[in-house]
Design an enzyme around this catalytic site. Structure first.
Site, PDB file in Angstrom:
ATOM      1  N   LYS A  72       0.814  -1.223   0.000  1.00 44.29           N
ATOM      2  CA  LYS A  72       0.000   0.000   0.000  1.00 44.29           C
ATOM      3  C   LYS A  72       0.848   1.273   0.000  1.00 44.29           C
ATOM      4  O   LYS A  72       0.494   2.256  -0.661  1.00 44.29           O
ATOM      5  CB  LYS A  72      -0.964   0.004   1.186  1.00 44.29           C
ATOM      6  CG  LYS A  72      -2.020  -1.095   1.078  1.00 44.29           C
ATOM      7  CD  LYS A  72      -2.953  -1.101   2.266  1.00 44.29           C
ATOM      8  CE  LYS A  72      -3.824  -2.342   2.261  1.00 44.29           C
ATOM      9  NZ  LYS A  72      -4.760  -2.381   3.377  1.00 44.29           N
ATOM     10  N   ALA A 138       1.401   0.511  15.657  1.00 42.99           N
ATOM     11  CA  ALA A 138       1.774   1.809  15.067  1.00 42.99           C
ATOM     12  C   ALA A 138       2.344   1.626  13.670  1.00 42.99           C
ATOM     13  O   ALA A 138       3.122   2.440  13.197  1.00 42.99           O
ATOM     14  CB  ALA A 138       2.792   2.520  15.969  1.00 42.99           C
ATOM     15  N   GLY A 139       1.939   0.537  12.994  1.00 38.88           N
ATOM     16  CA  GLY A 139       2.382   0.301  11.627  1.00 38.88           C
ATOM     17  C   GLY A 139       1.432   0.943  10.629  1.00 38.88           C
ATOM     18  O   GLY A 139       0.685   1.868  10.960  1.00 38.88           O
ATOM     19  N   ARG A 162       4.459  -2.019  20.723  1.00 40.20           N
ATOM     20  CA  ARG A 162       5.520  -2.825  21.347  1.00 40.20           C
ATOM     21  C   ARG A 162       6.850  -2.079  21.320  1.00 40.20           C
ATOM     22  O   ARG A 162       7.555  -1.996  22.305  1.00 40.20           O
ATOM     23  CB  ARG A 162       5.603  -4.157  20.590  1.00 40.20           C
ATOM     24  CG  ARG A 162       6.621  -5.111  21.104  1.00 40.20           C
ATOM     25  CD  ARG A 162       6.561  -6.392  20.310  1.00 40.20           C
ATOM     26  NE  ARG A 162       6.811  -6.175  18.868  1.00 40.20           N
ATOM     27  CZ  ARG A 162       6.816  -7.129  17.957  1.00 40.20           C
ATOM     28  NH1 ARG A 162       6.555  -8.368  18.323  1.00 40.20           N
ATOM     29  NH2 ARG A 162       7.055  -6.870  16.691  1.00 40.20           N
TER      30      ARG A 162
HETATM   31  P1  ATR Z   1       0.891  -3.279   8.981  1.00 41.18           P
HETATM   32  O1  ATR Z   1       1.016  -2.526   7.692  1.00 41.18           O
HETATM   33  O2  ATR Z   1       0.090  -4.552   8.885  1.00 41.18           O
HETATM   34  O3  ATR Z   1       0.446  -2.404  10.106  1.00 41.18           O
HETATM   35  P2  ATR Z   1       3.621  -3.053   9.858  1.00 41.18           P
HETATM   36  O4  ATR Z   1       3.710  -1.669   9.328  1.00 41.18           O
HETATM   37  O5  ATR Z   1       4.768  -3.993   9.662  1.00 41.18           O
HETATM   38  O6  ATR Z   1       2.379  -3.839   9.301  1.00 41.18           O
HETATM   39  O7  ATR Z   1       3.328  -2.941  11.434  1.00 41.18           O
HETATM   40  C1  ATR Z   1       3.116  -4.063  12.228  1.00 41.18           C
HETATM   41  C2  ATR Z   1       2.633  -3.613  13.608  1.00 41.18           C
HETATM   42  O8  ATR Z   1       2.267  -4.744  14.382  1.00 41.18           O
HETATM   43  C3  ATR Z   1       3.683  -2.872  14.414  1.00 41.18           C
HETATM   44  O9  ATR Z   1       3.017  -1.945  15.234  1.00 41.18           O
HETATM   45  C4  ATR Z   1       4.296  -4.004  15.224  1.00 41.18           C
HETATM   46  O10 ATR Z   1       4.947  -3.610  16.405  1.00 41.18           O
HETATM   47  P3  ATR Z   1       6.516  -3.221  16.375  1.00 41.18           P
HETATM   48  O11 ATR Z   1       6.579  -1.850  15.759  1.00 41.18           O
HETATM   49  O12 ATR Z   1       6.947  -3.257  17.785  1.00 41.18           O
HETATM   50  O13 ATR Z   1       7.175  -4.268  15.510  1.00 41.18           O
HETATM   51  C5  ATR Z   1       3.052  -4.750  15.587  1.00 41.18           C
HETATM   52  N1  ATR Z   1       3.292  -6.161  15.993  1.00 41.18           N
HETATM   53  C6  ATR Z   1       3.576  -7.203  15.193  1.00 41.18           C
HETATM   54  N2  ATR Z   1       3.673  -8.334  15.920  1.00 41.18           N
HETATM   55  C7  ATR Z   1       3.441  -8.003  17.223  1.00 41.18           C
HETATM   56  C8  ATR Z   1       3.386  -8.720  18.452  1.00 41.18           C
HETATM   57  N3  ATR Z   1       3.580 -10.041  18.497  1.00 41.18           N
HETATM   58  N4  ATR Z   1       3.108  -8.029  19.586  1.00 41.18           N
HETATM   59  C9  ATR Z   1       2.888  -6.703  19.549  1.00 41.18           C
HETATM   60  N5  ATR Z   1       2.923  -5.955  18.420  1.00 41.18           N
HETATM   61  C10 ATR Z   1       3.190  -6.593  17.263  1.00 41.18           C
END
Ligand code: ATR
Length: 284
Positions: A72, A138-139, A162
């Site tokens: 995206k 926050a992704g 996280r």
């Molecule tokens: P998306 O576009 O799906 O949001 P992304 O930009 O890679 O994907 O973001 C993934 C989000 O899920 C992030 O906020 C990530 O936390 P981190 O920034 O600490 O990596 C969060 N996330 C993924 N797995 C997680 C887990 N097991 N516990 C908590 N947060 C998680």
């Protein structure tokens, strides 16, 4: 409505992986319901080859695309580099999930936030205006949700991630006094009317560890992902005694309807499609 002797306009969803996508089914149902003559397929783009894939589809006369994970943000950059017209909500999200080509220029939109808000408000009766929202993640998904929630008039948006630096970066980017970053260990002490699960933990096979205290005030718990019957996050809420919640299947259907509207200028009814998808998913 399309003329019967016209060739169907061609659409697809591009992503990687893509074979699991329910978008072809959803748009086929919208087309049948509205009488619009469209074809809708899937496109698997190489992880480093979105641009060539989209450009090829456009050169072949494709009318529009949906864009899904993980492309995206790249689609936003691609549309910008092509001199495309990008809607304000896609600029705010920094991501494009809908491209339109049949007007002679590249148009980029993002319907995810609108889909989320519509599902929350219309299907689940959640009041957003004036409410306190705890956003987990926050992704990219969280960023789109945050923009849409602020635009709907939430009173406070507490963002916990996280990795705390990313939550602070998102708050800085939002530049809105109503948003603030919360340290992950502190989320249990926050009160909120809505808790939104926007992490990718379910996709990556990880476990989202949240304290049961976040469910104590009986917030509405919304998981932006979906799964047969329930998700791990909604199950945690239920075990903590909080039974108010929903998964993101409705958001999926609503964002698709917004895309259909962007392409065809007609809003399909979402409830029958949502119900049939729900029945299929729960029977799986
Ligand atoms: P998306 O576009 O799906 O949001 P992304 O930009 O890679 O994907 O973001 C993934 C989000 O899920 C992030 O906020 C990530 O936390 P981190 O920034 O600490 O990596 C969060 N996330 C993924 N797995 C997680 C887990 N097991 N516990 C908590 N947060 C998680």
């Amino acid at each position: 409505m399309s003329l019967p002797n016209q060739a169907p306009a061609r659409y697809a969803v591009v992503g990687n992986p893509i074979s699991h996508s329910r978008s072809p089914l959803i748009h086929a149902e919208f087309a049948a319901q509205t009488g619009e003559r469209i074809e809708y397929g899937t496109l698997l783009a190489p992880l480093d080859g979105l641009g060539a894939c989209v450009a090829g589809f456009l050169a072949d006369g494709g009318a529009g695309l949906n864009v899904t994970l993980p492309f995206k943000e790249q689609a936003f950059e691609w549309a910008r580099a092509r001199g495309g017209v990008i809607t304000a909500r896609a600029i705010a999200a920094g991501a494009v999930n809908t491209l339109r080509f049949d007007t002679g220029e590249v148009l980029g939109d993002n319907t995810d936030g609108a889909g989320l808000v519509r599902d929350l408000q219309q299907r689940h009766g959640v009041v957003l205006q004036g409410s306190r929202v705890l956003l987990l993640g926050a992704g990219g998904a969280a960023r789109g949700a945050a923009q849409a929630l602020l635009a709907c008039g939430v009173a406070a948006l507490l963002i916990a991630n996280r990795s705390p630096g990313r939550a602070r970066a998102l708050v800085d980017e939002l530049a809105d006094q109503r948003s603030s970053a919360i340290e992950w260990p502190d989320i249990g002490s926050q009160s909120a009317q809505l808790v939104l699960q926007a992490t990718s933990a379910a996709f990556t096979g990880g476990v989202l560890e949240v304290p049961a205290a976040i469910f104590a005030g009986q917030p509405f718990c919304y998981d932006m992902t979906y799964a047969p019957r329930s998700t791990a996050f909604l199950e945690q809420a239920r075990q903590a005694g909080c039974h108010r919640g929903a998964d993101g299947l409705g958001m999926l259907v609503e964002q698709a309807a917004e895309s259909f509207m962007f392409w065809r200028g007609i809003r399909p009814q979402t409830e029958p499609v949502y119900r049939s998808l729900r029945a299929q998913l729960d029977a799986a």
